[in-house]
Design an enzyme around this catalytic site. Structure first.
Site, short mmCIF file in Angstrom:
data_model
loop_
_atom_site.label_atom_id
_atom_site.label_comp_id
_atom_site.label_asym_id
_atom_site.label_seq_id
_atom_site.Cartn_x
_atom_site.Cartn_y
_atom_site.Cartn_z
N ASP B 325 0.83 -1.21 0.00
CA ASP B 325 0.00 0.00 0.00
C ASP B 325 0.87 1.27 0.00
OD1 ASP B 325 -2.69 1.15 0.24
OD2 ASP B 325 -1.99 1.86 2.20
N GLU B 354 1.63 -0.71 -4.96
CA GLU B 354 0.54 0.19 -5.34
C GLU B 354 1.17 1.53 -5.71
OE1 GLU B 354 -3.41 2.52 -3.69
OE2 GLU B 354 -1.58 2.40 -2.53
N ASP B 421 -10.47 1.73 -4.61
CA ASP B 421 -10.12 3.16 -4.61
C ASP B 421 -10.63 3.91 -5.83
OD1 ASP B 421 -8.81 3.36 -2.16
OD2 ASP B 421 -6.92 2.63 -2.98
#
Lengths: 576, 576
Positions: B325, B354, B421
């Site tokens: 992340d 990510e 997201d």
């Protein structure tokens, strides 16, 4: 606009952290194409406030490109940016992560380039002392014989003609004996080619990484050398030959002896057994150099062994850094570990790679601090010694080479004009001392570390190996003392004039025979003119009017319209 | 010749090792400018033998550039090379380390580009299994509630409208209960957003990195999930949130409690004391998200702590990799260590970052294996869902994006069309199922891993967070079963047709409304035509004559002159 010329990437050296709060940004465009280059930037999570705008500076140009630079600062260190480019015909282009656009899609934040977070861990800082360094390279067997008792068998009288195998008895005591000379010369970094136990005069085939070759001294003597150097303000760099060992290295001997059963068989790249140093059925350095089997630095045992060596000489003997032999043939993974170990042993230790070519993949801050700048050497030879290129071409190629690296790396390059692996400059310049002086003047007035190969400062000559490795001439009557005093002058200037170390470098109007450039730092300004032609020249330079002091003779001169420079002469002028 | 367009560098992705004996080389030039691009190469120590010559292949083109590629093999793995370029007017240029030249100075070996040694340690190999992967992303609270006993307080009935704070009781048992569904769907990688103890439904604010949130299960249940997945041929990827912790993470709580005296104060970036979660006087993720204090990953204690976490879940629970992340805000140095720890724990573990933007600085093989391909998602949306770009522009931008990375990295990208997201694709496409099918067909026939965000396969809709995180619909009467069977078909094709995984990708003649491209692997060939227009189209394509089987309906078709494709329809044709 030449759209294919426009280039930026969110990676070194086009984007990188200068310090904890400053991001450097570069962009290139076709030479002469742009009128304006602006960068629009803000916090990557800010969708509300307007963008900040910086106008980017045209820093340098090579034969094809202009290089624009700026530095950014925002509170949170998370950057989002795009560029607005305007060419000389007034055409406007916006440049973001998705390329060039005549108009940007709203919101402009979308598709920005991103430098997501400036982490301190990723800042490449070279040791501060290194930037002010002046290097003196010593080939120990040929520098000075300070202890006749440790001379190897067959030592020849000092100064006899060299061959690839001759030994002359130079040693660490000899270097210690000549520290006054080095201090008077004015250098502050002594780089020694290998000193560890080895059968050859050059010692690049290491037998024992923990032992000083007895013909050079011992660990105690090495410590004494380092301590005495430090007391005089001289740092000491040793040579790490980790690409290969010597064929008499204990591990390789074990493989020769025990073949496939040797527990060291994976320390090397053996093609078949038994290992045969005549057939050379193993990978070596260069073209089948049987005495230099390549080390398998991917093997964790080898890695551990060599990293302990690296640490030992820093911790035990106090050396200030390593020059890494043939480091471009060793894996990047090894050098990343190496950097960690070395910087943990001494955060101020310097790491310089021997890479003779484009070095970008080693120069991202995770491996070396800098490299031996052979590309610059080629340019200095081509312009000053060989007369192959013009001054303008010199500046263009120099701009290209420096465009490949961050400012931090460029400030930490060993700017040599010769080494034990090349002919001496004076030989390449057909023994024209003026050419050597001009090249040296460039070294001392450019960004990066000036670098003297022992003996160049007194006018020694010699073709490539072995003749570039002749015994240092200590008989003053045979030294070029005028050249020596010129080098002393340059060393002194480099120390007093910080603008030569830290200043911006700007080509003014170098031409066929002349390099003309300016170094500036705050209000300080030094103008350098190197006339490589044989003719007297009267230059008219824009906006150089003013009073200067000629740093080579301390005379004041006033420039109104023109400056006069004799053929094969130079001016290093400080604005007053 | 547009000289400013010519670019090569001896660094990733322009030069890199493919395997122990093969070097990949790329060069870019202005679009349509070159007629020939040859590379001359040999051993870097060979001054005797002639150069080998390869003709480089034009692999792809973006709006400005053509990209040429080849691969080289020589015995000793030490490369020296230069290029010979010929433009369409017959002008010839040689390109070496010192730039472009109309003639080369002899010896040609001089100034060659150099790749000094191909070291196995520097080869970037992603796990072999990953290349054949098909990802299914699960947001655990919303996938399936398999155990009512662990529902958190305030759990809403399954399927009620979501807010940013609602909880629905989804858990690991729920995923286990639905493994048959996943296997029948045909995916083979389950990526779970965070499951560790945390106060929120998304769990990106970690309270305890060693504890499964009790509303999801426990470590034992996580093990059971992983074991059952493995038994079904499904790999499991967890989400490592290492950029920041939760504000209730023990170390941050200690800093709140003990202020400057806390031994954890340097685990974060505290601006002043006492720490105040209302004033937010510390650095957080994004815009002052008080519950997500940024971790100081430069701190060796933090590094050690997090790396042990990374290792624990691999060794203890058997997960197959990590999705990282906000990894672009964490330092590169940390990720280099992370890679070592993870690959030591399991050499076959996968590491996916990510990063929503250009990712070159993480993709050199020393950090991640691949990244979540948001740039591709933007293109898929712009072409299929938003109608903002033409098919030709799609191909050009795709070529640019892929030109930034090695083939190995490109083979390992998570090619998503949506995530927790983003808005769901079907919402962006105004609920046009055909657009989703076309985009999915592209995912499954392109290089890199197809990726389903849970529920997309049954036609779920939703704007960005929280609406893209609605409960999975299990009531078959409310699922789009035709869409589901389409996804099953694509999954099956991806598994049987290795050319879709490993084949070359070549744009044929994509135009305003159509993507037309070919995948080839040895003798195998698949032709894909995606008609994004509403009109029926009859295409004439050069050299596509022959017999094909339409892989979507198993019917044989014969192409003589033209191919017909309905509006908003597609062909995936395998040559027979």
């Amino acid at each position: 606009m030449n759209k294919q010329a426009i280039f930026h990437i969110t990676d070194i050296p086009y984007t990188y952290a200068i310090d904890e709060n400053t991001l450097a940004v570069r962009l290139k465009a076709a030479k002469g194409d742009l009128k304006n280059c602006d960068i629009y930037y803000k916090d990557r999570y800010d969708w509300v406030n307007p963008f900040n705008i910086n106008s980017m500076d045209l820093k340098k140009s090579d034969s094809l490109f202009d290089y624009y630079e700026t530095s950014l600062q925002i509170d949170e260190n998370r950057y989002r940016y795009y560029f607005k480019l305007e060419d000389r015909e007034g055409n406007i282009c916006y440049y973001n992560e998705r390329g060039l656009h005549e108009e940007l899609i709203k919101p402009y934040e979308q598709n920005c380039f991103q430098f997501p977070y400036l982490n301190t861990a990723d800042i490449h800082k070279v040791p501060a002392w290194a930037k002010e360094g002046i290097v003196y390279q010593i080939f120990p067997d040929r520098f000075c014989n300070g202890d006749k008792n440790n001379d190897p068998e067959g030592t020849l009288p000092w100064g006899e003609e060299v061959s690839t195998t001759t030994m002359f008895g130079g040693d660490l005591q000899g270097i210690i004996d000549k520290l006054d000379y080095l201090q008077e010369l004015g250098i502050n970094i002594a780089y020694l080619t290998p000193i560890f136990l080895s059968t050859t005069n050059h010692k690049y085939n290491t037998c024992d990484y923990y032992q000083v070759d007895p013909s050079f001294g011992d660990v105690k003597k090495a410590k004494e050398l380092v301590e005495k150097c430090h007391a005089m303000g001289i740092r000491v760099i040793f040579d790490a030959v980790f690409n290969h060992s010597g064929s008499d290295f204990f591990a390789f001997k074990d493989v020769i002896e025990n073949g496939e059963k040797s527990k060291y068989k994976d320390w090397f790249f053996i093609k078949s057994y038994p290992v045969d140093t005549e057939k050379i059925n193993y990978i070596t350095f260069s073209n089948n150099v049987d005495t230099m089997p390549k080390l398998n630095t991917h093997n964790p045992e080898v890695k551990e062994y060599l990293l302990k060596v690296a640490e030992y000489w820093i911790k035990e003997v106090g050396i200030d850094g390593w020059r890494l032999d043939v480091c471009d043939e060793v894996d990047h993974a090894f050098w990343r570990e190496f950097r960690k170990v070395v910087k943990a042993a001494n955060p101020e230790a310097l790491i310089i790679g021997e890479i003779m070519h484009e070095s970008t993949s080693w120069m991202r801050g995770d491996q070396m601090d800098g490299f031996m700048n052979y590309p610059l050497r080629e340019l200095l030879l081509d312009f000053f010694a060989r007369g192959r290129i013009t001054g303008q071409k010199f500046q263009e190629e120099l701009a290209y080479v420096s465009s490949l690296y961050t400012d931090e790396v460029n400030s930490c390059l060993f700017n040599l004009i010769g080494s034990h692996d090349t002919a001496r400059f004076l030989t390449d310049s057909k023994e024209d001392i003026n050419k050597l002086k001009l090249a040296a003047a460039f070294q001392y007035t450019y960004i990066g570390l000036p670098y003297i190969y022992y003996g160049d400062e007194i006018g020694m000559v010699g073709e490539n190996d072995p003749f570039c490795r002749r015994c240092m001439i200590w008989d003053e009557s045979k030294q070029n003392v005028e050249l020596l005093s010129f080098f002393k002058k340059l060393n002194a200037l480099r120390k007093t004039e910080k603008v030569l170390v830290y200043g911006d470098y700007k080509d003014l109007s170098s031409n066929k025979n002349m390099l003309i450039y300016k170094r500036t730092l705050g209000n300080e300004e030094i103008l350098v003119i190197l006339n490589n032609g044989s003719e007297f020249s009267e230059l008219s330079l824009e906006s150089t009017e003013g009073k200067y002091v000629d740093l080579l003779n301390d005379k004041e001169i006033s420039i109104s319209n023109t400056i006069k420079v004799n053929g094969n002469d130079m001016k290093i002028l400080k604005k007053i």
